[in-house]
Write an enzyme that holds these catalytic residues in place. Structure first.
Site, PDB file in Angstrom:
ATOM      1  N   CYS A 199      37.867   4.832 -13.780  1.00 60.31           N
ATOM      2  CA  CYS A 199      36.955   5.572 -14.667  1.00 60.31           C
ATOM      3  C   CYS A 199      37.672   6.552 -15.579  1.00 60.31           C
ATOM      4  O   CYS A 199      37.095   7.016 -16.560  1.00 60.31           O
ATOM      5  CB  CYS A 199      35.924   6.330 -13.837  1.00 60.31           C
TER       6      CYS A 199
ATOM      7  N   HIS B 240      27.963   3.492 -18.407  1.00 67.01           N
ATOM      8  CA  HIS B 240      29.313   3.851 -17.977  1.00 67.01           C
ATOM      9  C   HIS B 240      30.244   2.648 -18.083  1.00 67.01           C
ATOM     10  O   HIS B 240      30.608   2.032 -17.079  1.00 67.01           O
ATOM     11  CB  HIS B 240      29.243   4.368 -16.533  1.00 67.01           C
TER      12      HIS B 240
ATOM     13  N   CYS C 149      34.923  11.841 -12.402  1.00 70.97           N
ATOM     14  CA  CYS C 149      35.471  11.351 -11.142  1.00 70.97           C
ATOM     15  C   CYS C 149      36.066   9.971 -11.380  1.00 70.97           C
ATOM     16  O   CYS C 149      35.720   9.283 -12.339  1.00 70.97           O
ATOM     17  CB  CYS C 149      34.406  11.309 -10.053  1.00 70.97           C
TER      18      CYS C 149
END
Length: 436
Positions: free
Chosen positions: A99, A392, A422
């Protein structure tokens, strides 16, 4: 030095964010979308470069974050650079830290420029999660391999007779990719762990998720994203102009009707209060003061500092509390000094867990060796929504939140903000920027 000169907390030369653009984030709908990662990167990059007075050989480097690379696009950073018409002499590479990939591209560029090695870098992120492949099981792969090794027709027929219907059941690569192989928890389960640690209720998670949709819907209606989001043009002629996962009619009551996905029947994490699986790309132009003056650029912000941290994979969602907290401490900031905070919304429970951690005496003593950092004002958190409402795309999100933080600070007439996310596997990144 000119009036642009601003020191960086990390030392070295100042590094400026000149401009940026992203595509709309397109929700995955059960089949491959119309764009590959490179398609997305090229369309976002083309619009960005057309509005900047830069020759095609101006950049020293192109860096692109991408996690799920399509087999036909190995090193998508290089392919995107060439398809954008940039000079063949400009090196380009792709990076992957789950991520954090899109922010890592910015941070790597920041460090190259800060240290005086380069002056102008195009840093981005691109992800087409709808193109994540379906894979064969190990047993099916072995059966096919043995079939290929069979020499005679008789041997082949004998091997074909060993075929089992289960061989055609695919392995969903995205599902595997979202599961931590060390602690054997998927990302949703790690959010459940965080929720239980800090007593985050299902009602709180749903309320936060609804607010994300309402904030994004307002931002779209008010035109806050018009300079940030550039259109996508599909091969069939369809035009995408906005993040299409938004639900303007979302309410906590509606979200309460959804069942928990990972920990039934009492879990806190549902499809409605989790980030969406999407496709999208984002770019930022980073420049030294020399490049700003050489090309007549008008920077919007300066990168002041960054922080990367690690923690237990089973509580990976608390990473932003660690990275952003340490970043604030090093720069002698309190939470009140953070005028805007972009905290990537992997899960509502995870976002709320990070805020709760800053108020928790045990957590702050263990991580920061300090008293609790305090309560962060949620009116300054993800003011235009986040990944719960817009999605995302894993390799892109870290880039998007830096881009949007820059733009939101300008719109609000504010000075200082932190972007943080995160990272699956138990990591996190945070970046401190100031407007100029």
């Amino acid at each position: 030095m000119s009036s642009l000169d601003q020191s960086s907390s990390g030392g070295g030369r100042p590094v400026y964010l000149v401009d940026g653009a992203r595509t709309p984030f397109i929700k995955a709908r059960g089949k491959p979308g119309p764009f590959t990662p490179v398609d997305l990167a090229v369309q976002a990059g083309r619009s960005l470069l057309l509005r900047q007075p830069l020759p095609k050989d101006a950049f020293d480097q192109v860096i692109l974050g991408c996690v799920n690379v399509v087999a036909s696009e190995m090193n998508p950073g290089r392919i995107a650079a060439l398809r954008l018409g940039l000079a063949e002499t400009i090196p380009a590479f792709t990076m992957q830290i789950n991520c954090g990939s899109g922010m890592q591209s910015v941070d790597t560029a920041y460090r190259y420029i800060r240290e005086g090695r380069q002056d102008l870098i195009l840093a981005g992120g691109a992800e087409a999660l709808s193109h994540a492949p379906l894979m064969l099981t190990p047993a099916a792969t072995e059966w096919l391999a043995e079939l290929g090794l069979a020499r005679s027709m008789g041997d082949k027929l004998k091997h074909l007779a060993k075929f089992k219907p289960g061989y055609i059941k695919p392995v969903i690569s995205l599902q595997q990719g979202l599961t931590d192989p060390v602690v054997e928890l998927n990302m949703g389960q790690t959010a459940e762990v965080v929720a239980n640690l800090f007593g985050i209720s299902r009602e709180q998670a749903d309320d936060y998720a609804a607010s994300s949709h309402l904030r994004l819907a307002r931002a779209q209606e008010e035109g806050y994203l018009d300079d940030e989001v550039v259109p996508l043009y599909a091969p069939d002629g369809k035009v995408y102009t906005f993040d299409d996962g938004v639900r303007p009619d979302s309410t906590a009551d509606k979200l309460a009707k959804l069942k928990p996905v990972f920990e039934r029947p009492y879990g806190k994490v549902t499809a409605g209060n989790s980030s969406q699986i999407t496709d999208g790309a984002s770019w930022l132009i980073l420049a030294s003061e020399e490049a700003v003056e050489k090309y007549g650029l008008t920077p919007k912000a300066v990168i002041k500092d960054s922080e990367w941290s690690g923690l237990e994979p089973e509580i990976m969602g608390l990473g932003p509390a660690v990275s952003a907290g340490r970043l604030a401490q090093r720069n002698k900031m309190t939470l009140d000094d953070i005028e805007l905070l972009e905290l990537n919304e992997a899960f509502a429970a995870q976002v709320l867990g990070c805020l709760a951690a800053w108020e928790d005496a045990d957590f702050c003593r263990a991580v920061f060796d300090s008293e609790p950092l305090g309560r962060f004002n949620r009116d300054r958190l993800n003011i235009d929504g986040g990944a719960i409402s817009l999605g995302h795309p894993v390799g892109t999100s870290g880039n998007r939140i830096v881009l949007h933080l820059m733009n939101a600070l300008h719109r609000q007439g504010l000075k200082r903000g932190i972007a943080t996310q995160c990272i699956g596997g138990g990591q996190a990144g945070a970046m401190l920027i100031e407007t100029v």
